[in-house]
Design a protein around this motif. Structure first.
Motif, mmCIF file in Angstrom:
data_model
loop_
_atom_site.group_PDB
_atom_site.id
_atom_site.type_symbol
_atom_site.label_atom_id
_atom_site.label_comp_id
_atom_site.label_asym_id
_atom_site.label_seq_id
_atom_site.Cartn_x
_atom_site.Cartn_y
_atom_site.Cartn_z
ATOM 1 N N ASN A 217 -8.761 3.514 18.128
ATOM 2 C CA ASN A 217 -8.025 3.497 16.965
ATOM 3 C C ASN A 217 -6.576 4.063 16.940
ATOM 4 O OD1 ASN A 217 -7.916 3.779 14.251
ATOM 5 N ND2 ASN A 217 -9.046 5.473 13.880
ATOM 6 N N LYS A 218 -5.788 3.331 17.751
ATOM 7 C CA LYS A 218 -4.278 3.658 17.769
ATOM 8 C C LYS A 218 -3.424 3.729 16.528
ATOM 9 C CE LYS A 218 -2.267 2.633 21.477
ATOM 10 N NZ LYS A 218 -1.176 1.805 22.516
ATOM 11 N N PHE A 219 -3.815 3.084 15.433
ATOM 12 C CA PHE A 219 -3.054 2.905 14.283
ATOM 13 C C PHE A 219 -3.953 3.132 13.143
ATOM 14 C CE2 PHE A 219 -1.513 0.050 17.810
ATOM 15 C CZ PHE A 219 -0.285 0.767 17.934
ATOM 16 N N PRO A 220 -4.248 4.090 12.778
ATOM 17 C CA PRO A 220 -5.242 4.441 11.457
ATOM 18 C C PRO A 220 -4.636 3.858 10.260
ATOM 19 C CG PRO A 220 -4.730 6.437 12.763
ATOM 20 C CD PRO A 220 -3.810 5.546 13.218
ATOM 21 N N GLY A 221 -5.537 3.401 9.435
ATOM 22 C CA GLY A 221 -5.254 2.735 8.291
ATOM 23 C C GLY A 221 -4.834 3.859 7.278
ATOM 24 N N GLY A 222 -4.071 3.432 6.129
ATOM 25 C CA GLY A 222 -3.870 4.041 5.073
ATOM 26 C C GLY A 222 -2.144 4.520 4.819
ATOM 27 N N GLU A 223 -1.919 4.874 3.777
ATOM 28 C CA GLU A 223 -0.763 5.313 2.899
ATOM 29 C C GLU A 223 -0.236 6.615 3.579
ATOM 30 O OE1 GLU A 223 1.242 6.130 -1.344
ATOM 31 O OE2 GLU A 223 -0.932 6.232 -1.186
ATOM 32 N N THR A 224 -1.092 7.393 3.759
ATOM 33 C CA THR A 224 -0.777 8.783 4.442
ATOM 34 C C THR A 224 0.026 8.381 5.838
ATOM 35 O OG1 THR A 224 -2.406 9.999 3.304
ATOM 36 C CG2 THR A 224 -1.358 11.237 5.258
ATOM 37 N N ALA A 226 1.032 5.717 6.911
ATOM 38 C CA ALA A 226 2.279 4.855 6.831
ATOM 39 C C ALA A 226 3.634 5.554 6.626
ATOM 40 C CB ALA A 226 1.874 3.926 5.686
ATOM 41 N N LEU A 227 3.436 6.427 5.438
ATOM 42 C CA LEU A 227 4.619 7.607 5.344
ATOM 43 C C LEU A 227 4.968 8.241 6.732
ATOM 44 C CD1 LEU A 227 3.720 8.277 1.631
ATOM 45 C CD2 LEU A 227 5.456 6.667 2.322
ATOM 46 N N ARG A 228 3.879 8.864 7.251
ATOM 47 C CA ARG A 228 4.241 9.710 8.377
ATOM 48 C C ARG A 228 4.884 8.821 9.297
ATOM 49 N NH1 ARG A 228 3.395 10.464 13.237
ATOM 50 N NH2 ARG A 228 2.161 8.755 13.467
ATOM 51 N N ARG A 229 4.276 7.863 9.768
ATOM 52 C CA ARG A 229 5.127 6.807 10.735
ATOM 53 C C ARG A 229 6.301 6.560 10.423
ATOM 54 N NH1 ARG A 229 3.430 4.173 15.163
ATOM 55 N NH2 ARG A 229 1.187 5.049 14.827
ATOM 56 N N MET A 230 6.744 5.899 8.951
ATOM 57 C CA MET A 230 8.003 5.578 8.606
ATOM 58 C C MET A 230 8.849 6.930 9.021
ATOM 59 S SD MET A 230 9.562 4.546 4.814
ATOM 60 C CE MET A 230 9.227 6.175 4.385
ATOM 61 N N ASN A 231 8.371 8.024 8.272
ATOM 62 C CA ASN A 231 9.402 9.131 8.438
ATOM 63 C C ASN A 231 9.725 9.623 9.960
ATOM 64 O OD1 ASN A 231 9.652 9.425 5.687
ATOM 65 N ND2 ASN A 231 7.633 10.950 5.643
ATOM 66 N N ALA A 232 8.731 9.419 10.793
ATOM 67 C CA ALA A 232 8.734 9.664 12.411
ATOM 68 C C ALA A 232 9.991 8.632 12.880
ATOM 69 C CB ALA A 232 7.535 9.636 12.984
ATOM 70 N N PRO A 262 1.466 -3.374 10.305
ATOM 71 C CA PRO A 262 0.297 -3.397 9.685
ATOM 72 C C PRO A 262 0.269 -2.626 8.248
ATOM 73 C CG PRO A 262 0.024 -2.680 11.824
ATOM 74 C CD PRO A 262 1.277 -2.734 11.442
ATOM 75 N N TYR A 263 0.962 -1.650 8.270
ATOM 76 C CA TYR A 263 1.184 -0.956 6.774
ATOM 77 C C TYR A 263 1.864 -1.540 5.825
ATOM 78 C CZ TYR A 263 -0.422 2.559 10.062
ATOM 79 O OH TYR A 263 -0.980 3.263 11.195
ATOM 80 N N LEU A 264 2.937 -2.632 6.226
ATOM 81 C CA LEU A 264 3.571 -3.421 5.236
ATOM 82 C C LEU A 264 2.611 -4.482 4.993
ATOM 83 C CD1 LEU A 264 7.049 -3.341 7.026
ATOM 84 C CD2 LEU A 264 6.508 -2.653 4.581
ATOM 85 N N LYS A 265 1.882 -4.837 5.753
ATOM 86 C CA LYS A 265 0.928 -6.170 5.421
ATOM 87 C C LYS A 265 0.026 -5.912 4.399
ATOM 88 C CE LYS A 265 -3.172 -8.217 6.303
ATOM 89 N NZ LYS A 265 -3.357 -8.929 5.260
ATOM 90 N N PHE A 266 -0.744 -4.562 4.745
ATOM 91 C CA PHE A 266 -1.711 -3.972 3.779
ATOM 92 C C PHE A 266 -0.986 -3.666 2.325
ATOM 93 C CE2 PHE A 266 -4.467 -4.554 7.076
ATOM 94 C CZ PHE A 266 -5.659 -4.851 6.457
ATOM 95 N N GLY A 267 0.288 -3.246 2.516
ATOM 96 C CA GLY A 267 1.051 -2.488 1.394
ATOM 97 C C GLY A 267 0.584 -1.080 1.158
ATOM 98 N N CYS A 268 0.321 -0.543 2.268
ATOM 99 C CA CYS A 268 0.215 0.916 2.589
ATOM 100 C C CYS A 268 1.559 1.456 2.454
ATOM 101 C CB CYS A 268 -0.322 1.322 3.866
ATOM 102 S SG CYS A 268 -2.007 0.804 4.170
#
Length: 534
Positions: A217-224, A226-232, A262-268
């Protein structure tokens, strides 16, 4: 007597609370007159789709985690996610009446299935007197507007697309979503009275029917996340400004890109928010890389393919697709299976396909390598077959992007320099000469030295035994000889292009006068494409 009506936001993609105009509308409306409205954000889970959709276990897990995270974020603004089981038509036929729905909002989509689904729901809403408000927020630019600004057709080249969108203003991302003022939950309907958990988020067991296929589970799903990864990713502004796709490694053991797809695909993650943050950074760093190779350019590729796909319902197939070259691909189930499961005998190709199956994500240049290998490079198998495998295994599988990229890499559309073929040996060596990536994902070859790990067939049988991996026994012989077949396939592509050109000329009413223009246009397109691929 309760006279309140219900406002529904229907989540499909766009699985986020931030920068969500459709969700914002019902929250704002409910807050303006809290005595008149209930709010129910919903996600429809169709059990039939789970059975026949070509979706692997890793992506189902990503969705499950995303829905749980979405519910948690909605509760922070005094509402919750209602996951309703059933087909959209049956669900809305019931809840429009049972919940006394007066307004439905959702984010628009371009996929043929979604267009039909939404038309059916809009018809039901109209018959019941329910107002429907839709918003185009999955992309930065509205594909229909881009097509309109381009004279009624989708731009056929990336550079043309850029020239069209530069005149379109992007609305700023919305600020933080307000909380609901009236926290009184809607009254329970008949289903809830019978089963209090009927609208709960699905469990892993409900969605994942083949748990043995779950990888790390290298890339957990969800908005939280997604925002953490974008900020990083955006925290290192120098890296952002200097980013160039060709300079990233397809076989790095740590991702050399953002892995936001993946986060853009799901709109997270809101593409508009990501774009806004990115542009703010580039303004502070005037000497930055440029599209198409820049990080900004990568985001715009997504927009380019969405615009093209919005104008062609057959975008995911060769026949009937106005963009796609007609190429006589061959059927070879043995070779297709070997490619799909990472058993081609080419360690770099096999490592990529095994990473995809285990983790649900591979670097975009790795996708280039395996797509070229399957199609025009080595196996001469249709890009549609590769598209199906990616559709199942990729976390970020997106109808428009998946088809567009497969057409590009097979030189069926948008890219026409079919003589430029990725080597299944040399390409990987450039960024991982020791073969560390291969050792991780093709562990049979772990003891092979760097000198032959990309070409194990060059090792003598005695050496293979010493390394603990004998070809044909512990690891397959290569299924084709690249140095021979790629030259044969270039000839096949040349012949296919000639046939397509002749068919096009036969259909043209001005064959003679347009011939020179076509030749000139083709040269220009190839010149543009060369810049894009450099």
């Amino acid at each position: 007597m309760d006279t309140k009506t219900t406002l529904i936001h229907w989540f499909r993609k766009g699985l986020r609370v931030h920068d969500n105009p459709a969700l914002n509308l019902i929250i704002t409306k409910a807050n303006s007159e809290p005595t008149k409205y209930y709010v129910r954000p919903i996600f429809i889970l169709d059990a039939a789709l789970i059975q026949w959709l070509r979706v692997g276990a890793n992506r189902w897990r990503f969705l499950q985690q995303t829905l749980v995270d979405l519910d948690a974020n909605l509760r922070k603004v005094n509402t919750q996610l209602y996951v309703v089981r059933g087909t959209p038509a049956t669900v809305f036929s019931r809840i429009i009446k049972d919940w006394r729905v007066s307004l439905l909002t959702y984010e628009t989509d371009i996929e043929p299935y979604a267009l039909k689904r939404d038309a059916d729901v809009q018809r039901l809403a109209k018959e019941a007197g329910v107002k429907v408000e839709t918003f185009c927020t999955h992309t930065i630019y509205n594909p229909e507007l881009v097509i309109q600004r381009n004279g009624g057709s989708a731009p056929l080249t990336y550079q043309k697309f850029l020239s069209v969108i530069e005149k379109i203003k992007v609305a700023p991302a919305l600020g933080k979503l307000d909380s609901l003022i009236d926290v009184q939950p809607p009254p329970k309907d008949a289903l809830e009275l019978e089963n209090a958990n009927c609208y709960a988020c699905p469990t892993i067991d409900e969605l994942v029917k083949r748990p043995e296929e779950l990888g790390a589970n290298k890339f957990p799903g969800g908005e939280t996340e997604a925002l953490r990864r974008m900020n990083a990713a955006l925290s290192d502004e120098s890296w952002v400004a200097a980013f160039e796709k060709p300079n990233t490694a397809p076989n790095s053991l740590d991702p050399s890109t953002t892995v936001l797809s993946p986060y853009l695909k799901f709109g997270c993650l809101s593409a508009r928010l990501f774009h806004q943050r990115l542009m703010d950074i580039l303004k502070r760093h005037p000497k930055h890389s440029k599209p198409p190779v820049s990080l900004h350019g990568q985001l715009l590729w997504r927009e380019f393919y969405y615009t093209a796909a919005a104008s062609e319902s057959n975008f995911d197939r060769m026949l009937g697709n106005k963009f796609c070259m007609q190429i006589p691909w061959e059927i070879n189930e043995e070779h297709l299976t070997a490619w799909t499961h990472g058993r081609t005998g080419y360690p770099f190709i096999d490592a990529i396909m095994r990473q995809l199956r285990q983790e649900g994500w591979i670097h975009h240049l790795a996708r280039h390598a395996v797509a070229c290998f399957l199609t025009r490079g080595d196996l001469w198998i249709s890009w549609e077959e590769g598209q199906k495998v990616f559709e199942e295994l990729l976390l970020d599988q997106d109808w428009a992007l998946n088809a567009g990229n497969w057409m590009w890499l097979s030189a069926s559309a948008f890219f026409y320099q079919y003589f430029r073929v990725y080597s299944p040996v040399a390409f990987g060596k450039k960024t991982d000469p020791t073969g560390a990536y291969i050792r991780k994902y093709v562990p049979e070859l772990a003891k092979y030295p760097a000198g032959c790990i990309y070409e194990p067939w060059k090792a003598a049988l005695s050496a293979q035994r010493e390394y603990g991996c004998v070809l044909g026994k512990d690891y397959p012989h290569r299924i084709v000889k690249h140095e021979i077949v790629h030259k044969e396939n270039i000839k096949r592509m040349t012949a296919a292009y000639k046939v397509n050109r002749e068919v096009k000329e036969a259909k043209s009413p001005k064959k003679e006068s347009s011939k020179g223009k076509r030749k000139q246009a083709g040269t220009s397109a190839q010149s543009t494409t060369k810049k894009q691929r450099t």
